[in-house]
Design a protein around this motif. Sequence first.
Motif, PDB file in Angstrom:
ATOM      1  N   VAL A  78      59.561  51.377  34.191  1.00  0.00           N
ATOM      2  CA  VAL A  78      58.586  50.284  34.157  1.00  0.00           C
ATOM      3  C   VAL A  78      57.342  50.781  33.424  1.00  0.00           C
ATOM      4  CG1 VAL A  78      57.160  48.727  35.564  1.00  0.00           C
ATOM      5  CG2 VAL A  78      59.369  49.529  36.439  1.00  0.00           C
ATOM      6  N   VAL A  79      56.803  49.929  32.549  1.00  0.00           N
ATOM      7  CA  VAL A  79      55.492  50.214  31.962  1.00  0.00           C
ATOM      8  C   VAL A  79      54.635  49.002  32.264  1.00  0.00           C
ATOM      9  CG1 VAL A  79      54.176  50.823  29.899  1.00  0.00           C
ATOM     10  CG2 VAL A  79      56.557  51.583  30.130  1.00  0.00           C
ATOM     11  N   SER A  80      53.590  49.212  33.059  1.00  0.00           N
ATOM     12  CA  SER A  80      52.889  48.084  33.650  1.00  0.00           C
ATOM     13  C   SER A  80      51.499  47.871  33.054  1.00  0.00           C
ATOM     14  CB  SER A  80      52.777  48.310  35.160  1.00  0.00           C
ATOM     15  OG  SER A  80      52.147  47.197  35.719  1.00  0.00           O
ATOM     16  N   PHE A  81      51.423  46.849  32.194  1.00  0.00           N
ATOM     17  CA  PHE A  81      50.148  46.458  31.576  1.00  0.00           C
ATOM     18  C   PHE A  81      49.538  45.241  32.262  1.00  0.00           C
ATOM     19  CE2 PHE A  81      52.615  48.320  28.067  1.00  0.00           C
ATOM     20  CZ  PHE A  81      51.697  49.171  27.481  1.00  0.00           C
ATOM     21  N   ALA A  82      50.386  44.403  32.893  1.00  0.00           N
ATOM     22  CA  ALA A  82      49.922  43.082  33.344  1.00  0.00           C
ATOM     23  C   ALA A  82      48.677  43.205  34.201  1.00  0.00           C
ATOM     24  CB  ALA A  82      51.029  42.375  34.124  1.00  0.00           C
ATOM     25  N   ALA A  83      47.636  42.505  33.803  1.00  0.00           N
ATOM     26  CA  ALA A  83      46.379  42.530  34.551  1.00  0.00           C
ATOM     27  C   ALA A  83      45.477  41.431  34.029  1.00  0.00           C
ATOM     28  CB  ALA A  83      45.680  43.883  34.354  1.00  0.00           C
ATOM     29  N   GLU A  84      44.569  41.010  34.862  1.00  0.00           N
ATOM     30  CA  GLU A  84      43.386  40.322  34.359  1.00  0.00           C
ATOM     31  C   GLU A  84      42.521  41.453  33.812  1.00  0.00           C
ATOM     32  OE1 GLU A  84      42.617  37.200  34.072  1.00  0.00           O
ATOM     33  OE2 GLU A  84      44.428  36.423  35.018  1.00  0.00           O
ATOM     34  N   SER A  85      42.022  41.308  32.580  1.00  0.00           N
ATOM     35  CA  SER A  85      41.486  42.493  31.914  1.00  0.00           C
ATOM     36  C   SER A  85      40.038  42.385  31.437  1.00  0.00           C
ATOM     37  CB  SER A  85      42.373  42.840  30.707  1.00  0.00           C
ATOM     38  OG  SER A  85      42.237  41.850  29.700  1.00  0.00           O
ATOM     39  N   HIS A  86      39.378  41.257  31.682  1.00  0.00           N
ATOM     40  CA  HIS A  86      38.047  41.114  31.080  1.00  0.00           C
ATOM     41  C   HIS A  86      36.929  41.149  32.126  1.00  0.00           C
ATOM     42  CE1 HIS A  86      35.159  40.353  28.082  1.00  0.00           C
ATOM     43  NE2 HIS A  86      34.974  39.079  28.321  1.00  0.00           N
ATOM     44  N   VAL A  87      36.028  42.107  31.976  1.00  0.00           N
ATOM     45  CA  VAL A  87      34.954  42.325  32.955  1.00  0.00           C
ATOM     46  C   VAL A  87      34.142  41.045  33.193  1.00  0.00           C
ATOM     47  CG1 VAL A  87      32.831  43.599  33.438  1.00  0.00           C
ATOM     48  CG2 VAL A  87      34.764  44.777  32.401  1.00  0.00           C
ATOM     49  N   ASP A  88      33.764  40.351  32.116  1.00  0.00           N
ATOM     50  CA  ASP A  88      32.932  39.151  32.292  1.00  0.00           C
ATOM     51  C   ASP A  88      33.640  38.095  33.128  1.00  0.00           C
ATOM     52  OD1 ASP A  88      30.675  40.028  30.928  1.00  0.00           O
ATOM     53  OD2 ASP A  88      31.461  39.401  28.989  1.00  0.00           O
ATOM     54  N   ARG A  89      34.951  37.945  32.919  1.00  0.00           N
ATOM     55  CA  ARG A  89      35.682  36.958  33.726  1.00  0.00           C
ATOM     56  C   ARG A  89      35.768  37.411  35.179  1.00  0.00           C
ATOM     57  NH1 ARG A  89      38.895  32.909  30.407  1.00  0.00           N
ATOM     58  NH2 ARG A  89      38.729  33.629  28.267  1.00  0.00           N
ATOM     59  N   SER A  90      35.796  38.718  35.412  1.00  0.00           N
ATOM     60  CA  SER A  90      35.858  39.217  36.794  1.00  0.00           C
ATOM     61  C   SER A  90      34.553  38.942  37.533  1.00  0.00           C
ATOM     62  CB  SER A  90      36.194  40.714  36.833  1.00  0.00           C
ATOM     63  OG  SER A  90      35.062  41.545  36.619  1.00  0.00           O
ATOM     64  N   ILE A  91      33.469  38.822  36.786  1.00  0.00           N
ATOM     65  CA  ILE A  91      32.174  38.515  37.407  1.00  0.00           C
ATOM     66  C   ILE A  91      32.152  37.035  37.812  1.00  0.00           C
ATOM     67  CG2 ILE A  91      29.678  38.343  36.948  1.00  0.00           C
ATOM     68  CD1 ILE A  91      30.119  40.868  35.094  1.00  0.00           C
ATOM     69  N   GLU A  92      32.788  36.188  36.996  1.00  0.00           N
ATOM     70  CA  GLU A  92      32.881  34.747  37.309  1.00  0.00           C
ATOM     71  C   GLU A  92      33.855  34.474  38.446  1.00  0.00           C
ATOM     72  OE1 GLU A  92      32.385  31.851  33.528  1.00  0.00           O
ATOM     73  OE2 GLU A  92      34.358  32.711  33.767  1.00  0.00           O
ATOM     74  N   ASP A  93      34.994  35.225  38.478  1.00  0.00           N
ATOM     75  CA  ASP A  93      36.100  34.864  39.366  1.00  0.00           C
ATOM     76  C   ASP A  93      36.849  36.119  39.839  1.00  0.00           C
ATOM     77  OD1 ASP A  93      38.227  33.645  40.642  1.00  0.00           O
ATOM     78  OD2 ASP A  93      39.313  33.201  38.782  1.00  0.00           O
ATOM     79  N   PRO A  94      36.252  36.898  40.745  1.00  0.00           N
ATOM     80  CA  PRO A  94      36.878  38.180  41.131  1.00  0.00           C
ATOM     81  C   PRO A  94      38.228  38.029  41.846  1.00  0.00           C
ATOM     82  CG  PRO A  94      34.854  37.760  42.399  1.00  0.00           C
ATOM     83  CD  PRO A  94      34.932  36.703  41.348  1.00  0.00           C
ATOM     84  N   GLY A  95      38.433  36.902  42.520  1.00  0.00           N
ATOM     85  CA  GLY A  95      39.659  36.736  43.318  1.00  0.00           C
ATOM     86  C   GLY A  95      40.928  36.838  42.486  1.00  0.00           C
ATOM     87  N   THR A  96      40.909  36.280  41.285  1.00  0.00           N
ATOM     88  CA  THR A  96      42.099  36.337  40.417  1.00  0.00           C
ATOM     89  C   THR A  96      42.446  37.787  40.083  1.00  0.00           C
ATOM     90  OG1 THR A  96      41.175  34.364  39.419  1.00  0.00           O
ATOM     91  CG2 THR A  96      43.042  35.319  38.299  1.00  0.00           C
ATOM     92  N   PHE A  97      41.422  38.613  39.998  1.00  0.00           N
ATOM     93  CA  PHE A  97      41.634  40.026  39.647  1.00  0.00           C
ATOM     94  C   PHE A  97      42.285  40.771  40.808  1.00  0.00           C
ATOM     95  CE2 PHE A  97      39.517  40.709  35.517  1.00  0.00           C
ATOM     96  CZ  PHE A  97      39.126  39.406  35.292  1.00  0.00           C
ATOM     97  N   ILE A  98      41.832  40.448  42.020  1.00  0.00           N
ATOM     98  CA  ILE A  98      42.465  41.077  43.195  1.00  0.00           C
ATOM     99  C   ILE A  98      43.935  40.660  43.249  1.00  0.00           C
ATOM    100  CG2 ILE A  98      42.493  41.145  45.723  1.00  0.00           C
ATOM    101  CD1 ILE A  98      40.030  42.493  44.717  1.00  0.00           C
ATOM    102  N   GLN A  99      44.175  39.388  43.007  1.00  0.00           N
ATOM    103  CA  GLN A  99      45.528  38.850  43.109  1.00  0.00           C
ATOM    104  C   GLN A  99      46.483  39.566  42.142  1.00  0.00           C
ATOM    105  OE1 GLN A  99      46.270  36.710  45.474  1.00  0.00           O
ATOM    106  NE2 GLN A  99      48.435  36.747  44.871  1.00  0.00           N
TER     107      GLN A  99
END
Length: 346
Positions: A78-99
């Motif tokens: 397995v090579v695992s890249f999948a992620a929410e990756s943008h810092v600015d979006r994490s400031i707007e909506d951190p929950g998606t990043f945890i998920q």
Amino acid sequence: MTIRTVLVTGGAGFIGSNFIRHLMANHDYNIINLDKLTYAGNLENLKDVEDNARYRFVQGDIGDAEVVGELMSDADAVVSFAAESHVDRSIEDPGTFIQTDVYGTFVLLEAARQAQVERFLHISTDEVYGQSIGDQRFTEEDPFRPRSPYAASKAGGELQCHAFRATYGLPVVIARPANNIGPYQYPEKAVPLFTINAIEDEPLPVYGKGLQIRDRLYVDDHCQALDLLLHKGELGEAYNIGADNERNNIEVVEAILEMLEKPKSLIRFIEDRPGHDERYSMNSQKIRALGWSPEHDFEAALEKTVEWYKTNRPWWERIRSGEYRDYYERMYGRRLAEAKPYEEAG
Ligand SMILES: NC(=O)c1ccc[n+]([C@@H]2O[C@H](COP(=O)([O-])OP(=O)(O)OC[C@H]3O[C@@H](n4cnc5c(N)ncnc54)[C@H](O)[C@@H]3O)[C@@H](O)[C@H]2O)c1
């Protein structure tokens, strides 16, 4: 270790698509690309491999245990890249990043444990260390001090990898790469954003005074490093992947403008990102000792990147006509209206 099939997650994004292309060209593996196709996922990034008999795309979420479990039973690595990756979006909506970055990584690890895969290469980030102060250059032994919701989510994902290694003996290897640049990077990220705005003679929104320092790693060099770690990385170990190409943002912007022969008057200094990390800086001796070194210095990496955006206008024009437009307005509309032009900011 015998690899026949590699499950790549997040392969429709920037680095994942470059890595799939690298893997197909350099190995005879079968590749399964599991990607949710969020705003950042784009199958156009893989047009040239989509008809290859060794490549298979599956649209799905890494947090979906059923889909992940099914695909994992076909995979040796397995090579695992999948992620929410943008810092600015994490400031707007951190929950998606945890998920995705935390829970999704757990689902992958648990399925990999059940299926007894031979190798699990997880893509973490230099941001887990937090910002470096003064001359600090992080080694793999330094503690995690993430400061953005994105960095904290990536740290959470990576820590589970170490736990699965220690607890279940899962054969994990971790990559902690610096900021990548190159073809197919979604234009919300700094270098493609500045490049495309400059091509379009639009203002370039630079946070604060543009003094934050990042190391810019060309994506092909990163793919070489990941290939090495997939095959030769020591199990349970993390590896910094830096190119020693540190520049501050204003140097990057000025270099892009010069390459495109555009005036500095396009620069606007805007209200800074909250908690903006001043600098990321890593010591990459550990992976260099395995035999890797980057082929691109800062200028070569940036020139190739700028050239790609110049010659691939249809790719970014389609993106800019969609969700990106609303995002850009939310992020930069007010800030640009209140911005200081280049001359005044000094
Ligand atoms: N770009 C960089 O400079 C950089 C630096 C260090 C580490 N990283 C890490 O490298 C990896 C790839 O980064 P990138 O820049 O290519 O990101 P990206 O945003 O371009 O791509 C992410 C991909 O993951 C997919 N995805 C998101 N959530 C998903 C989910 N729940 N299930 C399945 N797929 C999902 C998206 O559709 C997209 O195709 C990430 O883990 C990121 O944290 C990136």
